[in-house]
Design a protein around this motif. Structure first.
Motif, PDB file in Angstrom:
ATOM      1  N   ASN A   1     -40.842 -22.270 -41.768  1.00  0.00           N
ATOM      2  CA  ASN A   1     -39.977 -22.156 -42.945  1.00  0.00           C
ATOM      3  C   ASN A   1     -40.204 -23.275 -43.957  1.00  0.00           C
ATOM      4  N   ALA A   2     -41.409 -23.801 -44.009  1.00  0.00           N
ATOM      5  CA  ALA A   2     -41.752 -24.794 -45.023  1.00  0.00           C
ATOM      6  C   ALA A   2     -41.624 -24.160 -46.407  1.00  0.00           C
ATOM      7  N   PRO A   3     -41.211 -24.931 -47.410  1.00  0.00           N
ATOM      8  CA  PRO A   3     -41.037 -24.365 -48.758  1.00  0.00           C
ATOM      9  C   PRO A   3     -42.277 -23.668 -49.300  1.00  0.00           C
ATOM     10  N   TRP A   4     -43.466 -24.245 -49.054  1.00  0.00           N
ATOM     11  CA  TRP A   4     -44.672 -23.616 -49.601  1.00  0.00           C
ATOM     12  C   TRP A   4     -44.937 -22.257 -48.948  1.00  0.00           C
ATOM     13  N   ILE A   5     -44.556 -22.097 -47.676  1.00  0.00           N
ATOM     14  CA  ILE A   5     -44.735 -20.809 -47.008  1.00  0.00           C
ATOM     15  C   ILE A   5     -43.748 -19.785 -47.568  1.00  0.00           C
ATOM     16  N   HIS A   6     -42.525 -20.187 -47.815  1.00  0.00           N
ATOM     17  CA  HIS A   6     -41.560 -19.278 -48.449  1.00  0.00           C
ATOM     18  C   HIS A   6     -42.063 -18.832 -49.827  1.00  0.00           C
ATOM     19  N   LYS A   7     -42.650 -19.775 -50.562  1.00  0.00           N
ATOM     20  CA  LYS A   7     -43.178 -19.448 -51.890  1.00  0.00           C
ATOM     21  C   LYS A   7     -44.341 -18.457 -51.777  1.00  0.00           C
ATOM     22  N   LEU A   8     -45.201 -18.669 -50.774  1.00  0.00           N
ATOM     23  CA  LEU A   8     -46.335 -17.773 -50.566  1.00  0.00           C
ATOM     24  C   LEU A   8     -45.861 -16.373 -50.178  1.00  0.00           C
ATOM     25  N   VAL A   9     -44.904 -16.285 -49.265  1.00  0.00           N
ATOM     26  CA  VAL A   9     -44.363 -14.983 -48.861  1.00  0.00           C
ATOM     27  C   VAL A   9     -43.762 -14.258 -50.060  1.00  0.00           C
ATOM     28  N   ALA A  10     -43.024 -14.983 -50.887  1.00  0.00           N
ATOM     29  CA  ALA A  10     -42.416 -14.367 -52.079  1.00  0.00           C
ATOM     30  C   ALA A  10     -43.480 -13.866 -53.043  1.00  0.00           C
ATOM     31  N   TYR A  11     -44.564 -14.617 -53.190  1.00  0.00           N
ATOM     32  CA  TYR A  11     -45.653 -14.187 -54.076  1.00  0.00           C
ATOM     33  C   TYR A  11     -46.301 -12.907 -53.545  1.00  0.00           C
ATOM     34  N   VAL A  12     -46.552 -12.868 -52.231  1.00  0.00           N
ATOM     35  CA  VAL A  12     -47.145 -11.665 -51.638  1.00  0.00           C
ATOM     36  C   VAL A  12     -46.202 -10.471 -51.813  1.00  0.00           C
ATOM     37  N   GLN A  13     -44.925 -10.690 -51.658  1.00  0.00           N
ATOM     38  CA  GLN A  13     -43.964  -9.605 -51.882  1.00  0.00           C
ATOM     39  C   GLN A  13     -44.006  -9.116 -53.333  1.00  0.00           C
ATOM     40  N   ARG A  14     -44.214 -10.040 -54.240  1.00  0.00           N
ATOM     41  CA  ARG A  14     -44.358  -9.657 -55.653  1.00  0.00           C
ATOM     42  C   ARG A  14     -45.600  -8.784 -55.852  1.00  0.00           C
ATOM     43  N   VAL A  15     -46.687  -9.145 -55.179  1.00  0.00           N
ATOM     44  CA  VAL A  15     -47.904  -8.323 -55.273  1.00  0.00           C
ATOM     45  C   VAL A  15     -47.665  -6.958 -54.639  1.00  0.00           C
ATOM     46  N   LEU A  16     -47.002  -6.933 -53.501  1.00  0.00           N
ATOM     47  CA  LEU A  16     -46.716  -5.664 -52.826  1.00  0.00           C
ATOM     48  C   LEU A  16     -45.820  -4.752 -53.655  1.00  0.00           C
ATOM     49  N   ALA A  17     -45.019  -5.336 -54.535  1.00  0.00           N
ATOM     50  CA  ALA A  17     -44.071  -4.553 -55.328  1.00  0.00           C
ATOM     51  C   ALA A  17     -44.721  -3.828 -56.493  1.00  0.00           C
ATOM     52  N   GLN A  18     -45.993  -4.151 -56.778  1.00  0.00           N
ATOM     53  CA  GLN A  18     -46.704  -3.452 -57.853  1.00  0.00           C
ATOM     54  C   GLN A  18     -47.866  -2.663 -57.240  1.00  0.00           C
ATOM     55  N   SER A  19     -48.624  -1.965 -58.053  1.00  0.00           N
ATOM     56  CA  SER A  19     -49.607  -1.026 -57.505  1.00  0.00           C
ATOM     57  C   SER A  19     -51.051  -1.293 -57.911  1.00  0.00           C
ATOM     58  N   ARG A  20     -51.309  -2.322 -58.717  1.00  0.00           N
ATOM     59  CA  ARG A  20     -52.685  -2.529 -59.186  1.00  0.00           C
ATOM     60  C   ARG A  20     -53.424  -3.604 -58.402  1.00  0.00           C
ATOM     61  N   VAL A  21     -52.846  -4.782 -58.269  1.00  0.00           N
ATOM     62  CA  VAL A  21     -53.498  -5.887 -57.568  1.00  0.00           C
ATOM     63  C   VAL A  21     -53.435  -5.648 -56.060  1.00  0.00           C
ATOM     64  N   ARG A  22     -54.580  -5.764 -55.403  1.00  0.00           N
ATOM     65  CA  ARG A  22     -54.675  -5.471 -53.971  1.00  0.00           C
ATOM     66  C   ARG A  22     -54.727  -6.754 -53.152  1.00  0.00           C
ATOM     67  N   ILE A  23     -54.521  -6.607 -51.848  1.00  0.00           N
ATOM     68  CA  ILE A  23     -54.375  -7.759 -50.956  1.00  0.00           C
ATOM     69  C   ILE A  23     -55.380  -7.676 -49.812  1.00  0.00           C
ATOM     70  N   ILE A  24     -56.042  -8.807 -49.560  1.00  0.00           N
ATOM     71  CA  ILE A  24     -56.869  -8.997 -48.367  1.00  0.00           C
ATOM     72  C   ILE A  24     -56.275 -10.169 -47.606  1.00  0.00           C
ATOM     73  N   GLY A  25     -56.033 -10.001 -46.302  1.00  0.00           N
ATOM     74  CA  GLY A  25     -55.456 -11.076 -45.498  1.00  0.00           C
ATOM     75  C   GLY A  25     -56.344 -11.427 -44.320  1.00  0.00           C
ATOM     76  N   ILE A  26     -56.549 -12.725 -44.104  1.00  0.00           N
ATOM     77  CA  ILE A  26     -57.409 -13.215 -43.036  1.00  0.00           C
ATOM     78  C   ILE A  26     -56.614 -14.144 -42.115  1.00  0.00           C
ATOM     79  N   CYS A  27     -56.485 -13.803 -40.830  1.00  0.00           N
ATOM     80  CA  CYS A  27     -55.826 -14.622 -39.813  1.00  0.00           C
ATOM     81  C   CYS A  27     -54.418 -15.019 -40.262  1.00  0.00           C
ATOM     82  N   PHE A  28     -54.187 -16.281 -40.621  1.00  0.00           N
ATOM     83  CA  PHE A  28     -52.892 -16.694 -41.160  1.00  0.00           C
ATOM     84  C   PHE A  28     -52.483 -15.789 -42.318  1.00  0.00           C
ATOM     85  N   GLY A  29     -53.437 -15.427 -43.171  1.00  0.00           N
ATOM     86  CA  GLY A  29     -53.145 -14.532 -44.293  1.00  0.00           C
ATOM     87  C   GLY A  29     -52.704 -13.155 -43.830  1.00  0.00           C
ATOM     88  N   HIS A  30     -53.334 -12.637 -42.787  1.00  0.00           N
ATOM     89  CA  HIS A  30     -52.927 -11.380 -42.148  1.00  0.00           C
ATOM     90  C   HIS A  30     -51.481 -11.478 -41.670  1.00  0.00           C
TER      91      HIS A  30
END
Length: 252
Positions: free
Chosen positions: A87-116
């Motif tokens: 629950n480090a602040p930077w991880i919360h910020k990263l999760v929120a950013y990914v959720q923002r990307v997931l909420a739209q339909s153009r920008v796609r996501i690739i996740g590797i290990c921790f990113g997955h």
């Protein structure tokens, strides 16, 4: 002419010291992998190591810098020594950013290990320590029917360096593969995301550096270390997986 494919590498940590120096961080390492994957696609009129790619890197751990979505076509979340369930602040910020990307339909996501794992967390499923322990060095990943289609192989081998896992598939996400120690080894949603628990960007040299350091630190005992070292030079499918990532990004 097709515009460049703009991929933002979100650096969630840095590689081991020697690899970091050689490759210029995870941004440089993934730049090398993506360019090799572009050549492996065999579509030089569309994409190659010298044509059609614009790769940028963003330090989301130390600098907490993120690209504007209008300026990119995809994000790639790297591995990290950190825990995706912390629950480090930077991880919360990263999760929120990914959720923002997931909420739209153009920008796609690739996740590797921790990113997955961060993608799994952003989609609301459990991420935690595995009860099966570490999975390290070159390991086989058994593929689902969708995984075989996307990776164009019956199974793949990838470098692994994890003891945390995604415990279940989020709604609307297709499984790509599994291993005896990890049931969720890859996730896919057409036009939205593709992830793998393994490290297609790693080389035998990088893995050796990690194993030596973690063995010396007592993270890996002699048996684990020797077993992992015995497999470190096995063939792996990192470049082929990178080509599959690019096919995913090029899909209509």
């Amino acid at each position: 002419m097709r515009p460049p494919l703009r991929i933002a590498v979100l650096e969630c940590d840095k590689p081991p010291d020697e690899a970091n120096e050689r490759h210029g961080g995870y941004g440089g390492l993934f730049g090398e992998l993506i360019r090799a994957g572009a050549d492996a696609l065999g579509q030089p009129d569309v994409l190659s190591s010298t044509k059609g790619l614009e790769i940028t890197k963003w330090d989301v751990l130390r600098e907490e810098r993120y690209p504007e979505l209008d300026d990119i076509d995809a994000i790639l979340l790297t591995g990290s020594k950190q825990n995706a369930f912390d629950n480090a602040p930077w991880i919360h910020k990263l999760v929120a950013y990914v959720q923002r990307v997931l909420a739209q339909s153009r920008v796609r996501i690739i996740g590797i290990c921790f990113g997955h794992q961060i993608v799994g967390r952003a989609m609301g499923v459990k991420v935690d320590r595995s009860t099966q322990g570490w999975e390290i060095s070159v390991c086989p990943m058994q593929l689902s029917p969708r995984g075989k289609q996307l990776f164009q192989k019956e199974h793949i081998n990838l470098f692994q360096m994890h003891r945390d896992i995604v415990y279940e598939y989020p709604p609307g996400v297709e499984p790509l593969g599994y291993s005896p120690k990890c049931a969720v080894h890859g996730m896919y949603a057409p036009g939205r995301l593709i992830t793998v628990q393994g490290h297609p960007e790693f080389t035998a040299e990088i893995m050796r550096e990690m194993l030596v350091k973690r063995h010396a630190a007592g993270v890996f005992d002699d048996e684990m270390y020797n077993d992992a070292m015995a497999r470190v030079d096995n063939a792996h499918d990192g470049v082929g997986v990178a080509a599959s990532f690019l096919r995913f990004l090029l899909e209509d």
